[in-house]
Design an enzyme around this catalytic site. Sequence first.
Site, mmCIF file in Angstrom:
data_model
loop_
_atom_site.group_PDB
_atom_site.id
_atom_site.type_symbol
_atom_site.label_atom_id
_atom_site.label_comp_id
_atom_site.label_asym_id
_atom_site.label_seq_id
_atom_site.Cartn_x
_atom_site.Cartn_y
_atom_site.Cartn_z
ATOM 1 N N ASP A 360 0.840 -1.196 0.000
ATOM 2 C CA ASP A 360 0.000 0.000 0.000
ATOM 3 C C ASP A 360 0.877 1.248 0.000
ATOM 4 O O ASP A 360 1.588 1.517 0.975
ATOM 5 C CB ASP A 360 -0.906 -0.013 1.236
ATOM 6 C CG ASP A 360 -1.992 1.046 1.189
ATOM 7 O OD1 ASP A 360 -1.741 2.119 0.611
ATOM 8 O OD2 ASP A 360 -3.083 0.800 1.722
ATOM 9 N N HIS A 391 -3.495 0.730 -2.691
ATOM 10 C CA HIS A 391 -4.412 1.339 -1.727
ATOM 11 C C HIS A 391 -5.818 1.351 -2.304
ATOM 12 O O HIS A 391 -6.102 2.045 -3.287
ATOM 13 C CB HIS A 391 -3.968 2.766 -1.398
ATOM 14 C CG HIS A 391 -4.821 3.441 -0.371
ATOM 15 N ND1 HIS A 391 -4.777 3.128 0.967
ATOM 16 C CD2 HIS A 391 -5.777 4.409 -0.488
ATOM 17 C CE1 HIS A 391 -5.637 3.869 1.639
ATOM 18 N NE2 HIS A 391 -6.266 4.656 0.780
#
Length: 468
Positions: A360, A391
Amino acid sequence: MPPWGAVLALLLVVFAMLSLLGPWLWRPWKRAVGERTRLGASDQDNDEELDAGGPADQFSDGREPLPGGCSLICKPSALAQCLLRALRRSTALEPGQRSWLSGPHLQTLCHFVLPVGSGPELAREYLQLTDDGLVALDWVVGPCARSRRVTNAGGLPAVLLVIPNAWGRLTRNVLGLCLLALERGYYPVIFHRRGHHGCPLVSPRLQPFGDPSDLKEAVTYIRFRHPAAPLFAVSEGSGSALLLSYLGECGSSSYMTGAACISPVLRCREWFEAGLPWPYERGFLLHQKISLSRYATALEDTVDTSKLFKSRSLREFEETLFCHTKSFPISWDTYWDHNDPLRDVDEAAVPVLCICSADDPVCGPPEHTLPTELFRSNPYFFLLLSSHGGHCGFLRQEPLTAWSHEVILESFRALTEFFRMEERLKGLSRRRASFLGGRRRWATLQKREVSPSSNLGETFSWKRSYTR
């Protein structure tokens, strides 16, 4: 609005820059997070256990391997076993061919930058709050091309409350989740904060990062409209702070059956203080400035708008908007004492599935940003950790659908079946206890009534008589 050709060209340029500057962007972020995050010896041991993995058939270290390079981190329980079986049967986690979408930055940018398209049909309602503020509820009413499935056998369709990110942007993945949920028999509704996504700001007050007061009133209204329907909730990215704060403050009175968070920001204060890689920091900051610029005149009496729109970081923007107010200024520490999403996490009484990615680029590396001790010690929190996904991305090859949506709805179905079975077992145990209690009472009465014939005269004082 610029033509989409220019937008896509800009997207490719940004992606190329991120690919070249990725190591340099990550290095200061990791150093800042490492300085601000204090991990004890027990947390380090937990991280080592997370890297080591665990057996497939039992919870030995709180981590269970799943298909597709994923793993489930949780505390051993009957509910965890039920969820684990559902995830292992899920076709959404099956490994596929590695595609051009596997890069974390590309998955993230496709999620935030690509146009949402036509999207679902929405019916908007404005809810007036107790302080005369307004929030918006977008009920998803269509389209539903294929036949809908039943989610709650023998009952009403379940309501799915969707909470977008804290910046107020309605992304393509949120709308894709609503369409899939509508197809699966849910009744999706999207919650919009004050001043977000076309909701008018009628009072000079915005909703702080982790203040669930407005969400409480919205849930009360949803329960009024659908009192007998099960209620589930899904949050996206930074919007998870609002959902977790609500679950912690309400506890067992949240009216929810289950919840899920996609790429949640769990250590929010450290996240603001450390800062994001500069393309994401500038992009999110610019989006917030554009969204609030239409309310600049209305906010002049509350905050210093000149300083607000000159902010150079997300922390400076958040601190100016909610801490350095003209009427009631507070410190940065006090602000997070009231808005940390994990401040009342021990009071949460609803199963929460958090889907996170190890790559992420917005939240950062999981060893610094994910409180794994929470998932290993709290029986209501489950962490599905994927090796890829970016993300809030978790995209497949075509047609750009997120596998996280399938996993969330399958987990909700497993929770529904688990709780239904628990209710059946409780009902059987109550009936069995009632039956055994009745037999005991009857046996006691029989013992009292049956006595030796020699004692009848002593027991009873009446004499037999005949009347005409």
